[in-house]
Enzyme design. Structure first.
Site, mmCIF file in Angstrom:
data_model
loop_
_atom_site.group_PDB
_atom_site.id
_atom_site.type_symbol
_atom_site.label_atom_id
_atom_site.label_comp_id
_atom_site.label_asym_id
_atom_site.label_seq_id
_atom_site.Cartn_x
_atom_site.Cartn_y
_atom_site.Cartn_z
ATOM 1 N N LYS A 49 0.669 3.697 -30.583
ATOM 2 C CA LYS A 49 0.942 2.417 -29.915
ATOM 3 C C LYS A 49 1.892 1.565 -30.758
ATOM 4 O O LYS A 49 2.789 0.907 -30.226
ATOM 5 C CB LYS A 49 -0.368 1.658 -29.665
ATOM 6 C CG LYS A 49 -1.195 2.271 -28.544
ATOM 7 C CD LYS A 49 -2.566 1.635 -28.407
ATOM 8 C CE LYS A 49 -3.397 2.410 -27.386
ATOM 9 N NZ LYS A 49 -4.672 1.775 -27.074
ATOM 10 N N GLN A 93 -9.136 -1.671 -30.451
ATOM 11 C CA GLN A 93 -9.278 -0.273 -30.034
ATOM 12 C C GLN A 93 -10.757 0.074 -29.884
ATOM 13 O O GLN A 93 -11.572 -0.211 -30.757
ATOM 14 C CB GLN A 93 -8.601 0.642 -31.074
ATOM 15 C CG GLN A 93 -8.535 2.112 -30.696
ATOM 16 C CD GLN A 93 -7.563 2.410 -29.566
ATOM 17 O OE1 GLN A 93 -6.676 1.628 -29.236
ATOM 18 N NE2 GLN A 93 -7.721 3.561 -28.952
ATOM 19 N N ASP A 118 -5.259 -5.485 -22.629
ATOM 20 C CA ASP A 118 -6.012 -4.354 -22.075
ATOM 21 C C ASP A 118 -6.611 -4.702 -20.707
ATOM 22 O O ASP A 118 -7.070 -3.823 -19.993
ATOM 23 C CB ASP A 118 -7.194 -3.996 -22.997
ATOM 24 C CG ASP A 118 -6.840 -2.953 -24.034
ATOM 25 O OD1 ASP A 118 -6.074 -2.035 -23.705
ATOM 26 O OD2 ASP A 118 -7.351 -3.062 -25.169
HETATM 27 N N1 L34 Z 1 -8.799 -1.121 -26.389
HETATM 28 N N2 L34 Z 1 -9.176 1.148 -26.460
HETATM 29 C C1 L34 Z 1 -8.482 0.104 -25.983
HETATM 30 N N3 L34 Z 1 -7.459 0.268 -25.092
HETATM 31 C C2 L34 Z 1 -7.120 1.503 -24.678
HETATM 32 O O1 L34 Z 1 -6.162 1.648 -23.758
HETATM 33 C C3 L34 Z 1 -7.799 2.616 -25.193
HETATM 34 N N4 L34 Z 1 -7.469 3.922 -24.875
HETATM 35 C C4 L34 Z 1 -8.544 4.914 -24.763
HETATM 36 C C5 L34 Z 1 -9.377 4.826 -26.041
HETATM 37 N N5 L34 Z 1 -9.607 3.464 -26.481
HETATM 38 C C6 L34 Z 1 -8.864 2.405 -26.075
HETATM 39 C C7 L34 Z 1 -6.305 4.548 -25.106
HETATM 40 O O2 L34 Z 1 -5.277 3.956 -25.396
HETATM 41 C C8 L34 Z 1 -7.781 6.217 -24.641
HETATM 42 N N6 L34 Z 1 -6.397 5.896 -24.917
HETATM 43 C C9 L34 Z 1 -5.351 6.822 -25.026
HETATM 44 C C10 L34 Z 1 -4.030 6.448 -25.130
HETATM 45 C C11 L34 Z 1 -2.996 7.382 -25.244
HETATM 46 C C12 L34 Z 1 -3.275 8.704 -25.284
HETATM 47 C C13 L34 Z 1 -4.576 9.101 -25.177
HETATM 48 C C14 L34 Z 1 -5.607 8.160 -25.051
HETATM 49 C C15 L34 Z 1 -2.151 9.675 -25.447
HETATM 50 O O3 L34 Z 1 -1.073 9.320 -25.830
HETATM 51 N N7 L34 Z 1 -2.367 10.970 -25.159
HETATM 52 C C16 L34 Z 1 -1.352 11.986 -25.324
HETATM 53 C C17 L34 Z 1 -1.793 13.026 -26.345
HETATM 54 C C18 L34 Z 1 -2.105 12.448 -27.673
HETATM 55 C C19 L34 Z 1 -2.638 13.493 -28.646
HETATM 56 O O4 L34 Z 1 -1.937 14.495 -28.869
HETATM 57 O O5 L34 Z 1 -3.753 13.317 -29.188
HETATM 58 C C20 L34 Z 1 -1.118 12.678 -23.976
HETATM 59 O O6 L34 Z 1 -0.060 13.251 -23.789
HETATM 60 O O7 L34 Z 1 -2.017 12.632 -23.130
#
Ligand code: L34
Length: 282
Positions: A49, A93, A118
């Site tokens: 982020k 987070q 959020d």
């Molecule tokens: N406050 N907490 C708050 N806000 C959020 O919006 C989140 N979340 C969830 C967990 N806690 C939070 C996230 O941002 C889950 N989450 C999140 C965000 C991005 C990705 C996954 C979960 C992401 O970028 N996923 C990539 C793969 C990343 C990797 O390789 O580990 C994808 O391509 O799906």
């Protein structure tokens, strides 16, 4: 054979638009990211982020706090950030560390709703409910963005959301409803889940259970959106949907990774931009 919804490419396009809008502001937007404890997945998400912010010209500052930092100190930090004019958005987070005295709801309530990028504060949740909002929660907003980009219109369609979390399932159902979908929310007590999901023109799964959605649960030609972020037995990232089998039957499908994750991240940037504009930085 389904069209694979490319969340990564779409996120890159949205990000470029946000970068250009940020460049035209009088003052740069600012985001404070609070990470409590050392959950490795949270660490990865928070780092990505902050990288996203830097790429778009958004100032970000990180508060990496030890698990034992404590509820009171956390509330004090949030209060300071609520009054800091350079900071337009505050993100705590989730999840907060287990086994300490954290009260997640109290923490979310303490964030100034105008800085709640959020959209987890009950004030913003209420505004989503009535369809009048500044911020949309990032994951459901990213899903809507993907549907729009691929010409999938919820109006008049049967939409099934599996999962009823405050962060994804419930707001997702509301956004589909606002767009005139006929929405069903399923959860762990839903009998005959497969019979319900088989009716869906748009199926969103946000449970966190690998292999939950199998091909026999999906209607031919449906749009299948996989919000989950699980690890399979080999530690590989995967969603709720049996991707290999379902992609043969669905009309559209999101991959994990490369679907909802990148879109979630980019919607945070959009909310931070909106907050900065509302904060007079335009
Ligand atoms: N406050 N907490 C708050 N806000 C959020 O919006 C989140 N979340 C969830 C967990 N806690 C939070 C996230 O941002 C889950 N989450 C999140 C965000 C991005 C990705 C996954 C979960 C992401 O970028 N996923 C990539 C793969 C990343 C990797 O390789 O580990 C994808 O391509 O799906």
């Amino acid at each position: 054979m389904a069209i694979i919804i490319d969340g990564k490419a779409l996120a890159a396009k949205c990000k470029e638009e946000i970068r250009q809008q940020v460049a035209s502001l009088k003052r740069r937007p600012g985001l404070a990211v609070i990470l409590v404890g050392n959950n490795p997945a949270s660490r990865v998400y928070v780092t990505s982020k902050e990288k996203d912010c830097a790429e778009c010209g958004i100032y970000s500052e990180e508060y990496a706090l030890p698990a034992e930092f404590g509820q009171e100190a956390l509330l004090e930090l949030i209060d300071t950030l609520n009054h800091n004019a350079e900071i337009d958005g505050i993100l705590v987070q989730l999840p907060l560390p287990k086994g300490y005295d954290y009260d997640e709801q109290e923490v979310l309530l303490s964030i100034d709703p105008r800085k709640d990028v959020d959209a987890f504060h009950p004030y913003n949740v209420g505004r989503i409910m009535i369809g009048d909002y500044t911020f949309l929660p990032c994951t459901p907003a990213g899903v809507m963005e993907m549907l729009d980009a691929y010409g999938i219109d919820p109006a008049g369609k049967k939409c099934v959301v599996v999962g009823r979390s405050n962060i994804v399932g419930k707001p997702q159902a509301m956004l589909l409803l606002h767009r005139h979908g006929t929405v069903t929310i399923c959860h762990s007590r839903t009998p005959e889940l497969a019979a319900v999901t088989r009716e869906a023109d748009i199926l969103v799964s946000a449970v966190g259970k690998t292999g939950l959605i199998t091909a026999d649960m999906v209607k031919e030609g449906a749009a299948v959106i996989d919000v989950a972020m699980n690890r399979d037995e080999n530690g590989k990232l995967c969603g709720d949907v049996d991707f290999q089998a379902v992609k043969e039957k669905a009309g559209w499908i999101t991959p994990v990774p490369g679907g909802c994750g990148p879109m979630t991240r980019v919607m945070l940037l959009r909310n931070t931009l909106s907050a900065a504009l509302a904060n007079g930085k335009g």
